[in-house]
Design a protein around this motif. Structure first.
Motif, PDB file in Angstrom:
ATOM      1  N   PHE A  98     -13.627  15.958 -45.882  1.00  0.00           N
ATOM      2  CA  PHE A  98     -13.679  15.665 -44.358  1.00  0.00           C
ATOM      3  C   PHE A  98     -14.772  14.422 -43.985  1.00  0.00           C
ATOM      4  N   LYS A 107     -21.016  17.380 -40.418  1.00  0.00           N
ATOM      5  CA  LYS A 107     -21.178  18.955 -39.727  1.00  0.00           C
ATOM      6  C   LYS A 107     -21.546  19.890 -40.974  1.00  0.00           C
ATOM      7  N   GLU A 109     -21.038  22.983 -41.242  1.00  0.00           N
ATOM      8  CA  GLU A 109     -19.842  23.611 -41.868  1.00  0.00           C
ATOM      9  C   GLU A 109     -18.953  23.218 -42.700  1.00  0.00           C
ATOM     10  N   ASN A 110     -18.682  21.775 -42.397  1.00  0.00           N
ATOM     11  CA  ASN A 110     -17.803  21.022 -43.318  1.00  0.00           C
ATOM     12  C   ASN A 110     -18.576  20.766 -44.742  1.00  0.00           C
ATOM     13  N   ASN A 113     -18.238  23.866 -46.635  1.00  0.00           N
ATOM     14  CA  ASN A 113     -16.691  24.287 -47.081  1.00  0.00           C
ATOM     15  C   ASN A 113     -16.363  23.244 -48.178  1.00  0.00           C
ATOM     16  N   THR A 114     -16.801  21.899 -47.957  1.00  0.00           N
ATOM     17  CA  THR A 114     -16.610  21.169 -49.294  1.00  0.00           C
ATOM     18  C   THR A 114     -16.992  21.277 -50.198  1.00  0.00           C
TER      19      THR A 114
END
Length: 250
Positions: A98, A107, A109-110, A113-114
């Motif tokens: 991202f 973020k 969340e990103n 997730n990464t």
């Protein structure tokens, strides 16, 4: 026998429905391997891959799910063993990014997730497969040139790719007594829609080194083939750098 042949070998590969993973899976199938593909959401792409591998005369099975889920990893490994009888080569290729040019705008969340996709999921899948790997088997992880050079727009992504290098080197030490080799591939920019948007492409920039351009996925795939075969029998804990001439000292 050609050292770059994989006759009757079996491969479990994550993120093989497109890009580098797809190119690697097809090349290994061409060389004689049966392929088990893990994909996240692109069922259509994965099914197309399955058909392409079958057309090459090899077996192929596909598994849709999240490698950050340890149960999914365990079930996938068991189903692959049930279908093929063994796993000779594990390729950890799944990943995401991202782009963000300011840490203040990252973020949470990103970030999570990464890390979940790029390194935690990699460890979970390897953990699930490891008991089934035997002497002569191979693990290949996809890292990136950003692990060595950093990247102003890919802060968290670069951090995960550095973690993959350390994971590769450490697992190579653990795997040595079992006779399992563990290596990695660290591409530079590759010409997929996502990386072209992120990195840009300017073939007219004369300040670039002669080969510094975005590679095709097919140009990266032979590195995976080499590490999967007996041609690389003396390599473990190492990283190949198909990056177009970038000097990364790694």
């Amino acid at each position: 026998m050609n050292d770059l042949e994989l006759k009757d070998k079996t491969v479990l590969i994550s993120g093989a429905d497109s890009g580098i993973g797809k190119a690697a899976a097809l090349l290994l199938a061409e060389k004689g391997a049966d392929i088990a593909i893990i994909y996240h959401q692109d069922t259509k792409g994965a099914e197309k891959m399955r058909q392409e591998i079958k057309q090459l005369g090899r077996k192929a099975i596909i598994f849709g799910g999240d490698i950050n889920d340890s149960k999914f990893c365990e079930d996938t490994v068991k189903k692959t063993i049930a279908e093929f009888g063994k796993i000779d080569i594990l390729i950890n290729n799944a990943g995401t990014q991202f782009p963000c040019d300011n840490i203040e705008d990252l973020k949470e969340e990103n970030i999570r997730n990464t890390f979940d996709s790029n390194i935690i999921g990699m460890i979970l899948l390897t953990k699930a497969a490891f008991p089934y790997l035997k002497q002569g088997c191979s693990i290949i992880n996809t890292t990136s040139a950003t692990a060595y050079q950093g990247h102003g727009e890919l802060l968290d992504y670069s951090a995960t790719k550095g973690a993959i290098v350390s994971f590769t080197r450490s697992l190579a030490l653990q795997a040595k007594p079992k006779g399992i080799r563990v290596n990695a591939v660290a591409p530079g920019p590759v010409a997929t829609p996502l990386t072209e948007k992120t990195f840009g492409e300017d073939e007219e920039d004369l300040n670039k080194p002669p080969l510094e351009r975005s590679a095709t996925s097919e140009e990266i795939a032979p590195s995976f083939l080499f590490l999967a075969t007996d041609a690389s029998a003396q390599m473990t804990g190492q990283v190949l750098h198909p990056n177009g001439g970038l000097i990364v000292n790694g």
